[in-house]
Design a protein around this motif. Structure first.
Motif, PDB file in Angstrom:
ATOM      1  N   ALA A   1       3.546  12.840 -10.882  1.00 22.34           N
ATOM      2  CA  ALA A   1       4.530  14.146 -10.741  1.00 22.34           C
ATOM      3  C   ALA A   1       5.446  13.867 -12.178  1.00 22.34           C
ATOM      4  O   ALA A   1       5.573  14.944 -12.887  1.00 22.34           O
ATOM      5  N   ALA A   2       5.687  12.606 -12.806  1.00 22.33           N
ATOM      6  CA  ALA A   2       6.376  12.379 -14.156  1.00 22.33           C
ATOM      7  C   ALA A   2       5.468  12.853 -15.062  1.00 22.33           C
ATOM      8  O   ALA A   2       5.940  13.497 -16.187  1.00 22.33           O
ATOM      9  N   THR A   3       4.171  12.676 -14.991  1.00 22.52           N
ATOM     10  CA  THR A   3       3.255  13.051 -16.072  1.00 22.52           C
ATOM     11  C   THR A   3       3.156  14.599 -16.109  1.00 22.52           C
ATOM     12  O   THR A   3       3.010  15.185 -17.119  1.00 22.52           O
TER      13      THR A   3
ATOM     14  N   VAL B   1       4.151  19.615 -19.030  1.00 21.04           N
ATOM     15  CA  VAL B   1       4.788  20.943 -19.070  1.00 21.04           C
ATOM     16  C   VAL B   1       5.921  21.089 -20.082  1.00 21.04           C
ATOM     17  O   VAL B   1       5.898  21.933 -20.962  1.00 21.04           O
ATOM     18  N   LEU B   2       6.746  19.878 -20.278  1.00 19.81           N
ATOM     19  CA  LEU B   2       7.608  19.839 -21.368  1.00 19.81           C
ATOM     20  C   LEU B   2       6.993  19.971 -22.582  1.00 19.81           C
ATOM     21  O   LEU B   2       7.396  20.858 -23.576  1.00 19.81           O
ATOM     22  N   MET B   3       6.020  19.160 -22.985  1.00 15.67           N
ATOM     23  CA  MET B   3       5.477  19.198 -24.244  1.00 15.67           C
ATOM     24  C   MET B   3       4.821  20.580 -24.584  1.00 15.67           C
ATOM     25  O   MET B   3       4.583  21.140 -25.903  1.00 15.67           O
ATOM     26  N   VAL B   4       4.031  21.297 -23.600  1.00 21.17           N
ATOM     27  CA  VAL B   4       3.365  22.696 -23.644  1.00 21.17           C
ATOM     28  C   VAL B   4       4.585  23.512 -24.224  1.00 21.17           C
ATOM     29  O   VAL B   4       4.336  24.218 -25.330  1.00 21.17           O
ATOM     30  N   GLY B   5       5.733  23.283 -23.493  1.00 20.14           N
ATOM     31  CA  GLY B   5       6.790  24.476 -24.112  1.00 20.14           C
ATOM     32  C   GLY B   5       7.167  24.024 -25.351  1.00 20.14           C
ATOM     33  O   GLY B   5       7.437  24.978 -26.325  1.00 20.14           O
ATOM     34  N   VAL B   6       7.550  22.902 -25.727  1.00 22.79           N
ATOM     35  CA  VAL B   6       8.121  22.199 -26.985  1.00 22.79           C
ATOM     36  C   VAL B   6       7.008  22.652 -28.224  1.00 22.79           C
ATOM     37  O   VAL B   6       7.344  23.396 -29.250  1.00 22.79           O
ATOM     38  N   LEU B   7       5.632  22.383 -27.977  1.00 23.45           N
ATOM     39  CA  LEU B   7       4.670  22.681 -28.759  1.00 23.45           C
ATOM     40  C   LEU B   7       4.332  24.369 -29.134  1.00 23.45           C
ATOM     41  O   LEU B   7       4.199  24.410 -30.039  1.00 23.45           O
ATOM     42  N   SER B   8       4.739  24.828 -28.016  1.00 22.26           N
ATOM     43  CA  SER B   8       4.499  26.317 -28.381  1.00 22.26           C
ATOM     44  C   SER B   8       5.721  26.976 -28.866  1.00 22.26           C
ATOM     45  O   SER B   8       5.299  28.079 -29.836  1.00 22.26           O
TER      46      SER B   8
ATOM     47  N   ALA C   1      -3.773  20.220 -17.673  1.00 24.45           N
ATOM     48  CA  ALA C   1      -4.918  20.433 -16.772  1.00 24.45           C
ATOM     49  C   ALA C   1      -5.732  19.400 -16.185  1.00 24.45           C
ATOM     50  O   ALA C   1      -6.093  18.946 -15.168  1.00 24.45           O
ATOM     51  N   TRP C   2      -6.016  18.243 -17.145  1.00 24.85           N
ATOM     52  CA  TRP C   2      -6.523  17.143 -16.869  1.00 24.85           C
ATOM     53  C   TRP C   2      -5.563  16.332 -15.821  1.00 24.85           C
ATOM     54  O   TRP C   2      -6.193  15.652 -14.806  1.00 24.85           O
ATOM     55  N   SER C   3      -4.540  16.211 -16.138  1.00 26.06           N
ATOM     56  CA  SER C   3      -3.583  15.375 -15.225  1.00 26.06           C
ATOM     57  C   SER C   3      -3.590  15.974 -13.834  1.00 26.06           C
ATOM     58  O   SER C   3      -3.236  15.374 -12.637  1.00 26.06           O
ATOM     59  N   GLN C   4      -3.468  17.331 -13.666  1.00 26.01           N
ATOM     60  CA  GLN C   4      -3.742  17.885 -12.283  1.00 26.01           C
ATOM     61  C   GLN C   4      -4.938  17.681 -11.604  1.00 26.01           C
ATOM     62  O   GLN C   4      -5.038  17.314 -10.533  1.00 26.01           O
ATOM     63  N   LEU C   5      -6.007  17.804 -12.373  1.00 25.05           N
ATOM     64  CA  LEU C   5      -7.447  17.350 -11.782  1.00 25.05           C
ATOM     65  C   LEU C   5      -7.400  16.020 -11.222  1.00 25.05           C
ATOM     66  O   LEU C   5      -7.968  15.670 -10.076  1.00 25.05           O
TER      67      LEU C   5
ATOM     68  N   GLY D   1       0.820  -1.124   0.117  1.00 25.78           N
ATOM     69  CA  GLY D   1      -0.239  -0.055  -0.008  1.00 25.78           C
ATOM     70  C   GLY D   1       0.981   1.167   0.052  1.00 25.78           C
ATOM     71  O   GLY D   1       0.495   2.078  -0.710  1.00 25.78           O
ATOM     72  N   THR D   2       1.780   1.480   0.833  1.00 25.15           N
ATOM     73  CA  THR D   2       2.685   2.543   1.038  1.00 25.15           C
ATOM     74  C   THR D   2       3.565   2.616  -0.258  1.00 25.15           C
ATOM     75  O   THR D   2       3.660   3.835  -0.968  1.00 25.15           O
ATOM     76  N   PHE D   3       3.913   1.657  -0.989  1.00 27.22           N
ATOM     77  CA  PHE D   3       4.875   1.724  -1.909  1.00 27.22           C
ATOM     78  C   PHE D   3       3.866   1.811  -3.273  1.00 27.22           C
ATOM     79  O   PHE D   3       4.447   2.780  -4.147  1.00 27.22           O
ATOM     80  N   TRP D   4       2.756   1.304  -3.292  1.00 29.27           N
ATOM     81  CA  TRP D   4       1.602   1.739  -4.418  1.00 29.27           C
ATOM     82  C   TRP D   4       1.498   3.177  -4.374  1.00 29.27           C
ATOM     83  O   TRP D   4       1.467   3.926  -5.455  1.00 29.27           O
ATOM     84  N   VAL D   5       1.204   3.932  -3.229  1.00 27.12           N
ATOM     85  CA  VAL D   5       0.741   5.276  -3.259  1.00 27.12           C
ATOM     86  C   VAL D   5       2.053   6.174  -3.591  1.00 27.12           C
ATOM     87  O   VAL D   5       1.558   7.206  -4.372  1.00 27.12           O
ATOM     88  N   THR D   6       2.995   5.874  -3.125  1.00 28.10           N
ATOM     89  CA  THR D   6       4.406   6.571  -3.619  1.00 28.10           C
ATOM     90  C   THR D   6       4.508   6.370  -4.957  1.00 28.10           C
ATOM     91  O   THR D   6       4.772   7.446  -5.708  1.00 28.10           O
ATOM     92  N   PHE D   7       4.384   5.183  -5.539  1.00 26.05           N
ATOM     93  CA  PHE D   7       4.678   5.164  -7.128  1.00 26.05           C
ATOM     94  C   PHE D   7       3.470   6.024  -8.026  1.00 26.05           C
ATOM     95  O   PHE D   7       3.774   6.577  -8.763  1.00 26.05           O
ATOM     96  N   VAL D   8       2.254   5.975  -7.424  1.00 27.05           N
ATOM     97  CA  VAL D   8       1.284   6.656  -8.115  1.00 27.05           C
ATOM     98  C   VAL D   8       1.757   8.238  -8.096  1.00 27.05           C
ATOM     99  O   VAL D   8       1.297   8.875  -9.128  1.00 27.05           O
ATOM    100  N   HIS D   9       2.072   8.696  -6.808  1.00 27.57           N
ATOM    101  CA  HIS D   9       2.393  10.010  -6.753  1.00 27.57           C
ATOM    102  C   HIS D   9       3.649  10.467  -7.587  1.00 27.57           C
ATOM    103  O   HIS D   9       3.512  11.571  -8.454  1.00 27.57           O
ATOM    104  N   GLN D  10       4.670   9.618  -7.640  1.00 26.40           N
ATOM    105  CA  GLN D  10       5.814   9.724  -8.488  1.00 26.40           C
ATOM    106  C   GLN D  10       5.251   9.801 -10.220  1.00 26.40           C
ATOM    107  O   GLN D  10       5.764  10.530 -10.798  1.00 26.40           O
TER     108      GLN D  10
END
Length: 100
Positions: free
Chosen positions: A49-51, A56-63, A80-84, A37-46
């Protein structure tokens, strides 16, 4: 992709990791108490964050590289969807106890 050398290097890296972790899982690791449980929640958070970093990288590259604004708008929508999803997962997921 952003760089043509990324795919072959990633293939080599993942192949080496497959060999090493395949050995470690079968032969080198001993049975441990369940902390999934602890490892899974940490993995999901990481992963979230990677997503976010990738969006952010793709918004910069595409702009910078697209002739119109629409590819950047679509990438910003994905950001925005990933943050939601991250906020919804963080607030609604109670992983410390089982439902009875």
């Amino acid at each position: 992709t952003l760089c043509p050398l990324v795919a072959p290097l990633a293939l080599v890296g993942f192949s080496l990791r497959r060999l090493v972790y395949g050995y470690l899982i079968v032969f080198a690791e001993t049975k441990k108490p369940d902390l999934g449980g602890t490892f899974w929640v940490t993995f999901v958070h990481q992963m979230q964050a990677a997503t976010t970093i990738y969006c952010v990288l793709m918004v910069g590259v595409l702009s910078a590289q697209s002739p119109t604004i629409w590819p950047m708008v679509m990438a910003a929508t994905a950001f925005a969807w990933s943050q939601l999803v991250f906020l919804r997962l963080d607030l609604s997921l109670d992983w410390t106890r089982l439902p009875l």
